[in-house]
Design a protein around this motif. Structure first.
Motif, PDB file in Angstrom:
ATOM      1  N   ILE A  10       0.869  -1.216  -0.002  1.00 42.30           N
ATOM      2  CA  ILE A  10       0.005  -0.013   0.038  1.00 42.30           C
ATOM      3  C   ILE A  10       0.875   1.226   0.000  1.00 42.30           C
ATOM      4  CG2 ILE A  10      -1.909   1.275   1.388  1.00 42.30           C
ATOM      5  CD1 ILE A  10      -2.416  -1.228   2.754  1.00 42.30           C
ATOM      6  N   ASN A  11       0.506   2.205  -0.899  1.00 43.67           N
ATOM      7  CA  ASN A  11       1.483   3.362  -0.664  1.00 43.67           C
ATOM      8  C   ASN A  11       1.303   3.864   0.562  1.00 43.67           C
ATOM      9  OD1 ASN A  11       1.044   6.799  -0.802  1.00 43.67           O
ATOM     10  ND2 ASN A  11       2.378   6.082  -2.340  1.00 43.67           N
ATOM     11  N   ARG A  12       2.387   4.347   1.133  1.00 42.07           N
ATOM     12  CA  ARG A  12       2.435   4.786   2.624  1.00 42.07           C
ATOM     13  C   ARG A  12       1.541   6.105   2.916  1.00 42.07           C
ATOM     14  NH1 ARG A  12       8.036   7.137   4.512  1.00 42.07           N
ATOM     15  NH2 ARG A  12       6.719   8.568   5.608  1.00 42.07           N
ATOM     16  N   GLU A  13       1.392   7.046   1.646  1.00 40.17           N
ATOM     17  CA  GLU A  13       0.512   7.983   2.216  1.00 40.17           C
ATOM     18  C   GLU A  13      -0.944   7.536   2.430  1.00 40.17           C
ATOM     19  OE1 GLU A  13       3.818   9.602   2.394  1.00 40.17           O
ATOM     20  OE2 GLU A  13       3.733   8.915   0.077  1.00 40.17           O
ATOM     21  N   ILE A  14      -1.319   6.730   1.299  1.00 39.16           N
ATOM     22  CA  ILE A  14      -2.648   6.281   1.573  1.00 39.16           C
ATOM     23  C   ILE A  14      -2.836   5.352   2.640  1.00 39.16           C
ATOM     24  CG2 ILE A  14      -4.303   4.821   0.173  1.00 39.16           C
ATOM     25  CD1 ILE A  14      -3.487   7.542  -1.345  1.00 39.16           C
ATOM     26  N   SER A  15      -1.764   4.492   3.074  1.00 42.70           N
ATOM     27  CA  SER A  15      -2.063   4.041   4.222  1.00 42.70           C
ATOM     28  C   SER A  15      -2.071   4.862   5.465  1.00 42.70           C
ATOM     29  CB  SER A  15      -0.770   3.016   4.584  1.00 42.70           C
ATOM     30  OG  SER A  15      -0.872   2.244   5.753  1.00 42.70           O
ATOM     31  N   TRP A  16      -1.454   5.963   5.638  1.00 34.70           N
ATOM     32  CA  TRP A  16      -1.588   6.920   6.483  1.00 34.70           C
ATOM     33  C   TRP A  16      -2.958   7.426   6.726  1.00 34.70           C
ATOM     34  CZ3 TRP A  16      -3.232  11.819   7.665  1.00 34.70           C
ATOM     35  CH2 TRP A  16      -2.711  12.111   8.935  1.00 34.70           C
ATOM     36  N   LEU A  17      -3.562   7.493   5.436  1.00 32.94           N
ATOM     37  CA  LEU A  17      -4.956   8.269   5.425  1.00 32.94           C
ATOM     38  C   LEU A  17      -5.852   7.336   5.987  1.00 32.94           C
ATOM     39  CD1 LEU A  17      -4.983  10.184   2.119  1.00 32.94           C
ATOM     40  CD2 LEU A  17      -4.928  11.317   4.274  1.00 32.94           C
ATOM     41  N   TYR A  18      -5.520   5.957   5.866  1.00 33.55           N
ATOM     42  CA  TYR A  18      -6.458   4.839   6.468  1.00 33.55           C
ATOM     43  C   TYR A  18      -6.269   4.866   7.907  1.00 33.55           C
ATOM     44  CZ  TYR A  18      -6.606   2.861   1.699  1.00 33.55           C
ATOM     45  OH  TYR A  18      -6.931   2.407   0.297  1.00 33.55           O
ATOM     46  N   PHE A  19      -5.192   5.239   8.366  1.00 33.81           N
ATOM     47  CA  PHE A  19      -4.886   5.330  10.011  1.00 33.81           C
ATOM     48  C   PHE A  19      -5.784   6.538  10.493  1.00 33.81           C
ATOM     49  CE2 PHE A  19      -2.534   8.345  12.463  1.00 33.81           C
ATOM     50  CZ  PHE A  19      -2.847   7.582  13.783  1.00 33.81           C
ATOM     51  N   ASN A  20      -5.770   7.767   9.614  1.00 30.40           N
ATOM     52  CA  ASN A  20      -6.397   8.761  10.304  1.00 30.40           C
ATOM     53  C   ASN A  20      -7.774   8.478  10.265  1.00 30.40           C
ATOM     54  OD1 ASN A  20      -5.753  11.221  11.518  1.00 30.40           O
ATOM     55  ND2 ASN A  20      -6.530  12.401   9.675  1.00 30.40           N
ATOM     56  N   ASP A  21      -8.199   7.574   9.271  1.00 36.16           N
ATOM     57  CA  ASP A  21      -9.758   7.241   9.321  1.00 36.16           C
ATOM     58  C   ASP A  21     -10.013   6.302  10.468  1.00 36.16           C
ATOM     59  OD1 ASP A  21     -11.983   7.907   7.472  1.00 36.16           O
ATOM     60  OD2 ASP A  21     -12.319   5.595   7.498  1.00 36.16           O
ATOM     61  N   ARG A  22      -9.328   5.760  11.019  1.00 37.86           N
ATOM     62  CA  ARG A  22      -9.255   5.171  12.248  1.00 37.86           C
ATOM     63  C   ARG A  22      -9.594   6.000  13.430  1.00 37.86           C
ATOM     64  NH1 ARG A  22      -5.513   1.615   9.588  1.00 37.86           N
ATOM     65  NH2 ARG A  22      -3.602   2.293  10.966  1.00 37.86           N
ATOM     66  N   VAL A  23      -8.910   7.030  13.269  1.00 35.75           N
ATOM     67  CA  VAL A  23      -9.054   8.301  14.314  1.00 35.75           C
ATOM     68  C   VAL A  23     -10.508   8.596  14.527  1.00 35.75           C
ATOM     69  CG1 VAL A  23      -8.307  10.610  15.314  1.00 35.75           C
ATOM     70  CG2 VAL A  23      -6.754   8.847  14.591  1.00 35.75           C
ATOM     71  N   LEU A  24     -10.991   8.871  13.044  1.00 39.31           N
ATOM     72  CA  LEU A  24     -12.257   9.432  12.895  1.00 39.31           C
ATOM     73  C   LEU A  24     -13.270   8.351  13.174  1.00 39.31           C
ATOM     74  CD1 LEU A  24     -13.588  12.121  11.597  1.00 39.31           C
ATOM     75  CD2 LEU A  24     -13.426  10.931   9.270  1.00 39.31           C
ATOM     76  N   GLN A  25     -12.839   7.055  13.323  1.00 39.08           N
ATOM     77  CA  GLN A  25     -13.864   6.041  13.741  1.00 39.08           C
ATOM     78  C   GLN A  25     -14.156   6.308  15.172  1.00 39.08           C
ATOM     79  OE1 GLN A  25     -11.890   2.452  12.604  1.00 39.08           O
ATOM     80  NE2 GLN A  25     -13.833   1.753  11.390  1.00 39.08           N
TER      81      GLN A  25
END
Length: 682
Positions: A10-25
């Motif tokens: 996974i591209n690292r930037e896209i993966s980081w956005l997935y992480f921030n979505d976990r914060v939004l969860q």
């Protein structure tokens, strides 16, 4: 080992956005207390600001290289920037809906009302106007845009109102910077057990007529905007006094970095957006429609108006088993190793350790490496105390700790003034290690006491960062650590260590050797497994090695809080790899490595994530846990985390962040269970 570009990543930037979505969860989770849900929104926003300032800024530079960048990186930066914008716009919509249509309404159900300028009655209006005139108006500097030659340089991350005044004959535009020296929130007088809060932004909106009183306008509109700039520093890497001067000057330039993102109120009319685009020479990818309120990070301080049940319960911190403040810590550490796990256990053990060393007549020397420091650092005060007591104190302080540079410059100057020898790291490498070594004379010989940590020696972040710190006199560790500091005192890299794993020289070969041993054992039909807990996993060579281990039959469990470029469960690559991420009340910051090693487990704690920068471009220290009781304690904690089915998410290649389900009938929440586990050991 050459990296095969075809491995699943996974591209690292896209993966980081997935992480921030976990914060939004977490902000969306109705089981999270309401005020803490507001704070998770603030964390999401703050994370995104830094992401644009650093990662998007870097991608933007790389995109100018066109095909060369694609060949070098293995992906097209322009394509990734487009993907980023698409994901961020969706996340911003989710954020806005969550705040405006859910959080605000649920606060109202709790009799906490966030008022806008349109919802103020006469009596509260008088209170607001008085506050505005006394506190806010003197700080405001409205700029009329029609009367200047060049559009003003907007400060990085500052909030502005873009104002439009209209008559039938003409239009005026203006900018007002929202002052950051005042609290973002004003609590209004309570009425009938009802609590009212208004934001600084809306106080100004309510009083626009007092700012633009000389204009005879028919209508006035004000919409918030926020510019995020490139925050990377372009500096000479030479470590010297000139470097400190260059860094200080570069910090001043940060506010004038290249624009990365203009966040604007999605309700702003198109003609106003077009005016800004033209005046600021912005590209379409720089534009992100957002919320009515920007700098949402300020909501981390959202006031709780006397409702403790709206926040997570605060548990009293626990003592470290058999480590008492009332006795000499050095004496207790000399008997056996101790493990401190913040924030469950208090960071004050570190300051007591240093304070005792500062006044102990037999202590001759203290060496410490620091990365991020608290604003009023108890660690620094203890080091100064030691210097005043005649100890030789060596402090390696990393001036390039991103966004903490200014603070670290201040403390380095203060330390030098007080007689501490300050060492500014190693040329070309950030010193990210968190270690301390105390030298004490015993029976005429030097005897070492050490504190080695996965997290910063920072009492503020230790309240919310989950980390482990080892206190030890174990000679295999302290002898190596003495060699590490001997090298760093000379601003060179340590070599020839036997037990510590120190980047950038040792980490990659040591990690490969540990993984290769598991591969060898798996092929020999022996028990082979590894458990790795890190903040981030992005180094492609390490990922390729983990895929190789999976294919050999090694069972791999990964706990990765943030970005994870590895994809678990892919046929032919990672069928034996499971990846979870835990996002909860505390920030999971510890790095733990457990290897089966043919039945003789090897367990390490480290300051390093599995990122190329940590492995190849930083000074990091990984250290073995040798005491049997502490090894079992760490294994128990990791087992609890792997069993989490409440706050753990399963990571995959498409960022669905599905909550992790286990076979257990009951629910398991790791952070609560770890607290209870440590409490049971007292």
């Amino acid at each position: 080992m050459a990296t095969e570009k075809r491995i699943p990543l996974i591209n690292r930037e896209i993966s980081w956005l997935y992480f921030n979505d976990r914060v939004l969860q977490e902000a969306a989770d109705p089981t999270v207390p309401l005020i803490d849900r507001v704070r998770f929104l603030a964390i999401f926003s703050s994370n995104l600001d830094e992401f644009y300032r650093v990662r998007v800024a870097t991608l933007s530079r790389l995109s100018n290289l066109n095909e060369k960048a694609k060949d070098l990186l293995g992906y097209n930066p322009k394509k990734v920037l487009s993907q980023i914008k698409s994901i961020v716009v969706k996340q911003e919509k989710k954020f806005n809906n969550l705040y405006e249509n859910i959080i605000v309404k649920q606060l109202a159900e709790e009799k906490i009302f966030i008022l806008t300028e349109r919802q103020i009655n006469v009596s509260r209006g008088a209170f607001v106007k008085e506050y505005f005139r006394n506190k806010i108006l003197p700080t405001l500097v409205p700029v009329m845009l029609d009367g200047i030659n060049h559009f003003p340089e907007l400060r990085d991350r500052a909030i502005y109102f873009f104002v439009k005044l209209t008559t039938k004959k003409r239009v005026w535009y203006a900018l007002i910077e929202i002052p950051d020296s005042l609290s973002r929130f004003l609590v209004l007088p309570q009425t009938n057990d009802l609590n009212f809060i208004i934001l600084l932004d809306d106080i100004i909106r309510y009083n626009l007529d007092e700012i633009f009183f000389i204009f005879e306008y028919d209508s006035i509109e004000a919409y918030s905007i926020q510019l995020t700039r490139d925050a990377e520093l372009d500096l000479d890497k030479e470590v010297s006094e000139k470097f400190i001067d260059a860094l200080a000057k570069s910090l001043q330039k940060r506010r004038k970095g290249k624009p990365m993102r203009l966040l604007y109120d999605a309700d702003m009319p198109a003609d106003m957006v077009n005016y800004l685009v033209g005046q600021m020479s912005l590209h379409p990818e720089n534009l992100i429609p957002g919320n009515r309120y920007h700098n949402f990070k300020d909501f981390i301080s959202f006031p709780n108006t006397k409702k403790p049940d709206l926040e997570y319960k605060r548990y009293p911190q626990l003592p470290v088993d058999s480590l008492s403040y009332r006795k000499s810590l050095l004496g207790q550490i000399a008997i056996k190793d101790h493990l401190m796990s913040t924030p469950y256990q208090p960071f004050e053990y570190i300051t007591h350790f240093l304070r005792e060393a500062a006044i102990d007549p037999k202590v001759k020397e203290i060496s410490i490496s620091l990365y991020r420091l608290a604003e009023n650092s108890s660690v620094i005060h203890a080091l100064i105390n030691a210097a005043k007591n005649g100890k030789k104190v060596y402090c390696i302080i990393e001036l390039r700790a991103r966004f903490d540079e200014q603070n670290n410059i201040y403390w380095s100057n203060r330390l030098e003034e007080e007689g501490v020898t300050v060492i500014y790291g190693v040329p070309n490498y950030k010193v990210h290690a968190k270690t301390c070594l105390v030298t004490r004379m015993q029976k005429g010989k030097p005897f070492y006491y050490a504190a080695l940590s996965t997290g910063n020696f920072n009492e503020k972040t230790a309240q919310i960062y989950a980390d482990h710190t080892l206190f030890t006199c174990e000679k295999r560790i302290t002898t190596d650590l003495a060699e590490v500091f001997k090298a760093l005192h000379k601003s060179v890299l340590p070599k020839g260590l036997k037990h510590l794993i120190v980047s950038p020289i040792d980490s990659r070969p040591a990690i490969y050797k540990l993984i290769d041993q598991e591969i060898k054992n798996a092929k020999a039909k022996k028990t082979a497994y590894m458990i790795l807990k890190v903040n981030s996993l992005s180094d492609e060579q390490i990922i390729a090695k983990l895929y190789q281990a999976s294919n050999a039959g090694v069972k791999i469990n990964l706990i990765v809080r943030g970005m994870c470029c590895l994809i678990g469960g892919v046929k032919g690559y990672s069928e034996n790899i499971k990846v979870i991420s835990i996002v909860d009340k505390y920030l999971e910051h510890a790095r733990v490595m457990i290897f089966a090693n043919g039945g003789d487990e090897k367990i390490y704690l480290t300051s390093a994530d599995l990122m190329t920068r940590n492995i190849d471009n930083r000074v990091e220290v990984g250290f073995p846990i040798l005491d049997p009781a502490l090894r079992q304690e760490l294994k128990d904690i990791i087992k609890i985390q792997l069993s989490d089915n409440t706050k753990a998410r399963e990571l995959n290649g498409i960022g669905t962040n599905k909550y992790h389900k286990t076979r257990a009938d009951s629910t398991h929440r790791a952070q609560i269970e770890i607290y209870n586990y440590l409490k049971s050991k007292i």
